[in-house]
Structure formats: C-alpha cells, structure tokens
Scaffold this active site. Structure first.
Site, short mmCIF file in Angstrom:
data_model
loop_
_atom_site.label_atom_id
_atom_site.label_comp_id
_atom_site.label_asym_id
_atom_site.label_seq_id
_atom_site.Cartn_x
_atom_site.Cartn_y
_atom_site.Cartn_z
CG ASN A 66 7.09 0.66 -9.36
OD1 ASN A 66 7.31 0.68 -8.16
ND2 ASN A 66 5.89 0.55 -9.88
CG ASP A 69 3.42 -6.51 -17.56
OD1 ASP A 69 3.33 -5.50 -16.82
OD2 ASP A 69 2.66 -6.69 -18.52
CG PHE A 128 3.10 -1.20 -4.26
CD1 PHE A 128 2.91 -1.25 -5.63
CD2 PHE A 128 3.97 -2.11 -3.68
CE1 PHE A 128 3.57 -2.20 -6.40
CE2 PHE A 128 4.64 -3.05 -4.44
CZ PHE A 128 4.45 -3.10 -5.81
N GLY A 129 -0.34 -0.45 -4.60
CA GLY A 129 -1.27 -0.91 -5.64
C GLY A 129 -2.57 -1.43 -5.06
#
Length: 200
Positions: A12, A71, A156-157
């Site tokens: 990513n 994560d 982002f996201g």
C-alpha cells in the site's frame, strides 16, 4: 552510521509513504515488492493484533527477514465498534462498491450514521514486529468523531470524515507533518522507533 533497513509487510503506497515520512532518515523502509513478495497475504484474524502478526510472520517465515506489519481499524461507537477489522472493505461488505474503495467506504459510514447524534469514533493501529524470531506489538490510537460531510483533500481512506479530537480538523484538512504527529499510525510508529532505537 549506516541507515537500518526495515521491511514493512505492505504494498500500500499510502501506508509506505506515511511510514517513510514519520521515520525520516532514521530508517529505510522497503515494501513487499522490494523483496519480491507479490502474495496477497491473508488476514483471517478477528483482531487487529492478530492480522498484523499474521502478515509479519508470513514474511519472516517465507523470506527469512525481520519484518513489521500494521493493521488499522476505525471504531465507530454508534456502530458498536464497526467497521473495526473490516475498515478497508466496509463499503463492499454492505453493498457499496468494490473492496478497498474509499469513496464507497465513506458513503456507507455516512449513510449508517444519518440522523445519529452519537458520532464519536477512534482509529487504532497495531504494529507487529517480528525480529530475530521474537514478536512485539505496538499500538497507537486517536479519538475523534465522524463528521457529516467530506472536508479536506489530504490523506486517504476515511481521512475526510474523521475529525480529530480537540483540533476541529479532519485528517484530510491537515498537512502530512501534523497528521503524522497526531495520527494512530504515527503514534504506533513512534513506539516502534523507540523500541528499535533502544534495542539496536
């Protein structure tokens, strides 16, 4: 002094860029593509800790290198802590777009919170490090709330709808330096750096 190389179990580019910005010139961070790992490493745990460890272990076991993985989960109180481990694919799991589609994820969250006054949420990042056969975990978290419309163009996201507590700004309204100083990933990474600096 030679710059130490760290392998991060991700391809990513957003994550790699953020981690590299946070670490500066203290470490060189390489992604999975840099070591020839093109596998979509499974994440089958029901916790952030478990998924991060699963990725780091896979790389350490199959490539023989020390590795760290992260994560991250968005936990929205009005949704009982969801999306949690499903953060990256929350939209697609609820019939909105494709997996890892940020626009779909945001639309899903905003639709589910329509009319809700309880909008508190937090981001949590767990970094798992596998080093010399031993495993370590580092957690970073940031409290905030989900705003009802997109604000800002950075990041982002879910960044455009997550307003950081006590700032009045979403992550997408912050520059990279400010975001990295306050963010869940930044805080977890600083703990990782502190550990590596004391155990080099």
């Amino acid at each position: 002094m030679a710059v130490k190389t760290l392998i991060m179990a991700t391809n990513n580019e957003h994550k790699l860029r953020e981690i590299r910005q946070i670490l500066g010139d203290r470490f060189q961070v390489m992604g999975l593509a840099d070591i020839g790992c093109n596998t979509d490493i499974p994440e089958t745990s029901d916790t952030l800790e478990g998924n991060a460890l699963q990725k780091a272990r896979y790389v350490a076991d199959n490539f023989g290198v020390d590795c760290f993985a992260d994560d991250t989960g968005l936990e929205v109180d009005a949704l009982g802590g969801a999306p949690g481990i499903y953060t990256a694919r929350y939209g697609s799991l609820n019939g909105y777009g494709d997996s890892h589609d940020s626009t779909a994820n945001i639309r899903c969250i905003l639709d589910k919170l329509k009319g809700q006054t309880l909008r508190t949420a937090r981001f949590r990042t767990v970094i798992a490090l596998v080093r010399d056969g031993r495993e370590y975990l580092f957690e970073g978290r940031v409290e905030g709330r989900i705003v009802d419309q997109l604000r800002g163009t950075q990041g982002f996201g879910y960044d455009p709808v997550f307003e950081v507590e006590d700032t009045g700004l979403t992550f997408a309204e912050m520059g990279p330096d400010e975001k990295n100083r306050l963010s869940h990933r930044g805080r977890a990474t600083e703990k990782l750096i502190s550990f590596l600096s004391g155990n080099s």
